[in-house]
Motif scaffolding. Structure first.
Motif, short mmCIF file in Angstrom:
data_model
loop_
_atom_site.label_atom_id
_atom_site.label_comp_id
_atom_site.label_asym_id
_atom_site.label_seq_id
_atom_site.Cartn_x
_atom_site.Cartn_y
_atom_site.Cartn_z
N PHE A 102 0.81 -1.20 0.00
CA PHE A 102 0.00 0.00 0.00
C PHE A 102 0.85 1.27 0.00
O PHE A 102 0.48 2.27 -0.61
CB PHE A 102 -0.93 0.00 1.22
N LEU A 103 2.00 1.22 0.66
CA LEU A 103 2.84 2.41 0.72
C LEU A 103 3.54 2.71 -0.60
O LEU A 103 3.90 3.86 -0.88
CB LEU A 103 3.89 2.25 1.82
N ASP A 104 3.72 1.69 -1.43
CA ASP A 104 4.39 1.90 -2.71
C ASP A 104 3.55 2.74 -3.67
O ASP A 104 4.05 3.17 -4.72
CB ASP A 104 4.72 0.55 -3.38
N THR A 105 2.27 2.97 -3.32
CA THR A 105 1.47 3.86 -4.16
C THR A 105 2.05 5.28 -4.17
O THR A 105 1.83 6.04 -5.12
CB THR A 105 0.02 3.91 -3.67
N TRP A 106 2.79 5.63 -3.12
CA TRP A 106 3.42 6.96 -3.05
C TRP A 106 4.56 7.09 -4.05
O TRP A 106 4.93 8.21 -4.42
CB TRP A 106 3.97 7.22 -1.65
N THR A 107 5.12 5.97 -4.48
CA THR A 107 6.29 6.03 -5.37
C THR A 107 5.98 5.46 -6.75
O THR A 107 6.89 5.13 -7.49
CB THR A 107 7.47 5.26 -4.75
N SER A 108 4.71 5.36 -7.09
CA SER A 108 4.35 4.82 -8.40
C SER A 108 4.72 5.81 -9.50
O SER A 108 4.93 7.01 -9.26
CB SER A 108 2.85 4.52 -8.46
N ASN A 109 4.81 5.30 -10.72
CA ASN A 109 5.12 6.16 -11.86
C ASN A 109 4.12 7.30 -11.99
O ASN A 109 4.47 8.41 -12.41
CB ASN A 109 5.10 5.33 -13.15
N VAL A 110 2.87 7.03 -11.63
CA VAL A 110 1.83 8.04 -11.76
C VAL A 110 2.12 9.25 -10.87
O VAL A 110 1.97 10.40 -11.28
CB VAL A 110 0.46 7.42 -11.40
N ILE A 111 2.54 9.00 -9.64
CA ILE A 111 2.84 10.08 -8.70
C ILE A 111 3.98 10.94 -9.24
O ILE A 111 3.91 12.19 -9.22
CB ILE A 111 3.20 9.51 -7.32
N TRP A 112 5.03 10.30 -9.74
CA TRP A 112 6.17 11.06 -10.25
C TRP A 112 5.80 11.84 -11.52
O TRP A 112 6.27 12.96 -11.73
CB TRP A 112 7.34 10.11 -10.54
N LEU A 113 4.95 11.23 -12.34
CA LEU A 113 4.51 11.92 -13.54
C LEU A 113 3.72 13.19 -13.19
O LEU A 113 3.94 14.25 -13.77
CB LEU A 113 3.65 10.98 -14.38
N LEU A 114 2.82 13.08 -12.23
CA LEU A 114 2.06 14.24 -11.80
C LEU A 114 2.97 15.31 -11.19
O LEU A 114 2.79 16.51 -11.43
CB LEU A 114 1.00 13.82 -10.77
#
Length: 472
Positions: A102-114
């Protein structure tokens, strides 16, 4: 009597007492109780207790998003915390998932893209590249009302593909206000501008992954299924869909309003004041070209967006276009909300609740295409009364559970449909910004909102189904 409507008088006076924390707290516990009651009925279906737990969190999150008892980003954090306590500790169930799930959602490609998109948008604003779009549009399209309206709508749509819809609307509305004041509040052209700009910003955001948060949620959900959509693959469907919707709305506005007596004297508009450091402006332009170029060419060089999104973060801070003060003002709350939505999607899939819902949906006496259409309609209707990001966070994981190619198509359709919620001034921040000028009334949004409620899901279904044929 100062409050003529007794239905709202008590609430208004209640809030004036500066006891909002009591109002929000009672609303939170009210949602908590309602979620418990609904879950108690759901538990009678005798699914696993883990399924009931995730169902409770989902119902509670929906209630909190709709009533805004908590800020949307706080609901996102709350979801992650509840998932961690439930499945990554032994306090509720026997530990069944690592915290990283669940914590890896913070480091997903989507977060970095945004995040990379946020830095680009802030950099453009700092050197006034955003306002240059308005000036360029006026020079390019001239003073003919219909042509200038189309130009402003298209420029708004294009800008919203690399900037947030809210920031784009704020920038464009502030740019056209001198023109609106020049024409007057009663002018049909003023009404057309103040409804066209927020609509173009919201719908134009469909064009890229970073253009609208629901897009990022859809890409994140598909990534969890092992399906990676590149920047250019999304644009293949989002770009033409967004621009075509903007063009259709322009035609609709031209048929609704009579511009024959509108005369635009652009020479009376105020001139530019102040100056911008040319070196910083060139830094932003170069950074924008490099970053977008890397995003578009990902299939050729293979560098993931999480890596290329570091380009604006590094270059714009290194060239001192963006300082620490600007970084603190970035919409970090949006990232928190997206991470929470992704965590909710993981929970729905991990315990099998998404599969259960889809099993029930598939058992309905209608064809799967009918189910797909229902998803699109629900997405646009729900997004009119709650955050489109929250709506996408709920519906996208469910859509991704559909069988075959529909599991790819429906998340994209839902994301597009969520961006077409423009019925009310509160439906999107873009509408709210336009309404806050006091120059447009609530009723002025209705026809446009109905236009997108009908055509948005319809066009989303058609374009995405064609896109999926080529993608697969």
């Amino acid at each position: 009597m100062p409050d003529s409507d007794s239905r709202y008088a008590a609430i208004k006076w209640y809030r004036r007492l500066r006891l909002n924390w009591i109002f929000n707290t009672s609303t939170f516990f009210g949602n908590f109780v309602i979620a418990l009651i609904i879950t108690s009925f759901f538990s009678q279906l005798e699914y696993d207790v883990e399924v009931n737990y995730v169902f409770f969190i989902t119902v509670l999150a929906i209630g909190l998003w709709v009533t805004e008892a908590l800020p949307p980003f706080a609901v996102g954090i709350f979801i992650i915390a509840m998932m961690l306590v439930g499945f990554s500790t032994d306090y509720v169930f026997e530990k069944s998932a690592s915290p990283e799930l669940f914590l890896d959602t913070w480091t997903s490609n989507v977060i970095w893209l945004l995040l990379g998109g946020f830095f680009l948008a802030e950099g453009m604003s700092m050197v006034e590249l955003d306002r240059e779009l308005f000036r360029f549009t006026v020079r390019r399209f001239g003073s003919k009302p219909q042509r200038l309206l189309l130009g402003l709508m298209m420029m708004t749509a294009l800008a919203s593909m690399v900037m947030s819809n809210t920031a784009t609307t704020a920038m464009m509305v502030s740019s056209i206000l001198p023109l609106v004041h020049l024409l007057g509040k009663a002018s049909p052209y003023s009404k057309a501008l103040l409804t066209a700009i927020p609509a173009s910003a919201s719908v134009g955001g469909i064009g890229t992954i970073i253009g609208s948060t629901p897009n990022a949620i859809a890409v994140g959900a598909l990534q969890e299924k092992g399906i990676s959509l590149t920047f250019i693959e999304w644009m293949a469907v989002g770009f033409p869909t967004g621009l075509f919707l903007v063009w259709l709305f322009w035609k609709f506005l031209c048929s609704r309003y009579d511009f024959s007596e509108v005369v635009l004297d652009l020479e009376k508009l105020p001139k530019r004041e102040g100056s911008v450091d040319p070196a910083k402006r060139y830094s932003v332009i170069i950074t924008l070209l490099i970053t977008v170029g890397m995003w578009l060419t990902e299939p050729f060089h293979g560098i993931p967006v999480a890596a290329t999104s570091a380009i604006p973060i590094v270059l714009l801070t290194m060239t001192q276009v963006i300082h620490a003060d600007q970084v603190r003002t970035l919409p970090w709350d949006t990232l928190m909300l997206v991470a929470g939505g992704l965590a909710l999607g993981i929970g729905l899939v991990d315990v099998g609740l998404a599969a259960i819902v889809m099993e029930k949906v598939n058992s309905l006496p209608i064809h799967v295409i009918g189910v797909v259409i229902i998803f699109c309609i629900i997405a646009v209707l729900v997004s009119n009364v709650m955050s489109n990001t929250a709506a996408a966070a709920i519906l996208v994981p469910l859509g991704a559970s559909l069988p075959g190619s529909y599991g790819i198509a429906v998340p994209v359709m839902v994301a597009i449909s969520c961006s077409c919620a423009l019925l009310l001034p509160v439906s999107t921040p873009s509408n709210a910004i336009s309404y806050s000028t006091g120059l447009v009334e609530q009723k002025d949004f209705r026809l446009g909102g109905l236009f997108f409620i009908i055509l948005g899901p319809m066009l989303a279904f058609l374009t995405v189904m064609v896109w999926v044929l080529f993608y697969i």
